[in-house]
Design an enzyme around this catalytic site. Structure first.
Site, PDB file in Angstrom:
ATOM      1  CB  THR A 148      -0.891   0.002   1.269  1.00 24.17           C
ATOM      2  OG1 THR A 148      -1.552  -1.240   1.321  1.00 24.17           O
ATOM      3  CG2 THR A 148      -1.904   1.115   1.246  1.00 24.17           C
ATOM      4  CE  LYS A 193       4.165   3.371  14.332  1.00 27.41           C
ATOM      5  NZ  LYS A 193       2.722   3.323  14.120  1.00 27.41           N
TER       6      LYS A 193
END
Ligand code: HSE
Length: 431
Positions: A13, A205
């Site tokens: 994507t 993250k």
């Protein structure tokens, strides 16, 4: 005009979005930045033919070695995610004299130090803006935008899928599984959505944020991580009744010579700006010593949110403006590198606790007695009126308590015959 010829590994994507942007923004980038950006080669195991027809003349290959050994390619974009072969692609590209752009938080949080050192050694750069908050420029903010600041702490909503799921459950009463499917359909979730909902993506993250904000390399796998799968719609409802909401937060705080780093569902006041960050939007609030609090908000997942971050890295590479040229990345100053990651047992926080109890005399006093014995002070207590087979929810908020005491008290409470389900305990942050 600076020429930048790139190869792209990973045509999912985000990869498709990047390929489209390189084509559609080419003229603008030449005019504005004096950079001639060209996509020479695309690499993936399978490449969609219909998509190829939309991006102009691009060479394709199934073998990433062909791309990383091509002397005409200046920079490799790695968008396959996961540890392997992403690590080998990045290392191979650097060793072959190419710069790297990656969105791969798993690789940067696990092998960052080794990779940044290699990049320094071969005088090439790694650009990784998209690893946290997608295209929202948190990496540039921490390394350049507010350079010189030091951070006592940070709080982040760093997973779009989880924030979308919790927002949908809260606002539209939608069931957990349905919300996961919707997030996948919108292209927010990882190839394996369990990485999102079990909190691991957020932990990766947070490791990148701790490295940038506190100069300490920690592994995502060393961070205490709880996902959102145990959050029930009734907890969102009870929280709302108390002026609170539940967010999956990534939290880091400096405490003496240690760092707290944790990812878990967290109750925060509805009045705090992070509470209004809904859907796929992400945010990081930084506690900076010079500037004060700073909140960055924007779309943290999805095709174009991520592709924007990659494009920005490509332009910065074209302009020779590399984050990894900052010497402290890869070699943290001694005093920061020496900070210790604190164990969860050392954490002190407030808690929301929900117990499903039998509604009969004496039950409450046993529960509050156990909490009291562990030094846990109750701030509020409500027995809800919804009753099923004489079992009712008991919702409590505690004052600040030691994590380990709460865990031990709940282990005792769950053994009481009058407690009918696993207790739900959600930490609160007094933001
Ligand atoms: N799956 C990630 C998310 C994508 O939902 O936030 C961006 O890293």
């Amino acid at each position: 005009m600076k020429k930048l010829t790139v190869g792209l590994v990973g045509c999912g994507t985000v990869g498709k979005g990047v390929a489209h942007l390189i084509r559609s923004k080419q003229a603008f980038i030449r005019a504005r930045y004096n950079v001639d950006l060209r996509l020479k080669t695309l690499c993936d195991l399978k490449i969609d033919k219909k998509f190829l027809g939309t991006i102009g003349k691009v060479h394709t290959t199934h073998d990433f070695n062909e791309l990383i050994q091509d002397p005409q390619i200046d920079l490799v974009i790695e968008l396959i995610g996961g540890h392997h072969p992403a690590l080998e692609i990045i290392k191979g590209a650097l060793q072959n004299g190419k710069h790297v752009v990656t969105a791969n938080k798993a690789v940067i949080s696990t092998f960052g130090q080794e990779l940044f050192r290699l990049a320094h050694k071969v005088s090439r750069s790694i650009y990784f803006e998209t690893t946290v908050l997608a295209g929202v420029p948190i990496v540039k903010t921490l390394t350049e935008g507010i350079a010189g600041n030091q951070y006592a702490g940070l709080h982040g909503i760093v997973n779009g899928t989880c924030n979308f799921i919790l927002s949908e459950m809260e606002s539209n009463g939608i069931a957990f599984d349905e919300a996961v499917k919707l997030a996948q359909a919108k292209g927010y979730a990882e190839a394996d959505p369990s990485l999102d909902i079990n909190g691991k993506d957020s932990a990766h993250k947070l490791a990148v944020l701790v490295m940038l904000a506190m100069g300490k390399f920690i592994q995502g796998s060393d961070i205490y991580t709880e996902g959102i799968t145990h959050i029930a719609p009734e907890d969102l409802k009870y929280a709302e009744e108390m002026g609170l909401t539940i967010k999956l937060l990534a939290i880091a705080k400096k405490k003496g010579d240690g760092i707290e780093a944790r990812v878990h569902p967290t109750l925060i006041s509805k009045k705090h700006p992070l509470a209004s960050v809904k859907g796929v939007y992400n945010a990081v609030q930084l506690e900076a010593d010079i500037l004060g609090d700073l909140l960055l908000v924007g779309k943290g997942a999805g095709q174009m949110a991520a592709a924007s971050g990659v494009l920005s890295d490509l332009i910065n590479a074209g302009l020779d403006n590399a984050t990894t040229d900052r010497t402290w990345i890869g070699d943290a100053p001694e005093e920061l590198g020496a900070l210790k990651l604190l164990s969860m047992d050392k954490i002190e926080t407030e808690f929301y606790i929900r117990l499903m109890i039998i509604d009969r005399p004496g039950v409450l006093s046993k529960i509050t007695g156990i909490l009291g014995a562990y030094g846990i002070s109750i701030a509020s207590l409500t027995q809800k009126t919804v009753s099923k087979n004489n079992v009712v929810p008991l919702v409590m908020l505690t004052h600040t308590a030691k994590e380990i005491d709460v865990r031990r008290a709940l282990e005792k409470i769950v053994k009481l015959g009058s407690v009918k389900a696993e207790p739900v305990a959600i930490r609160m942050e007094p933001l």
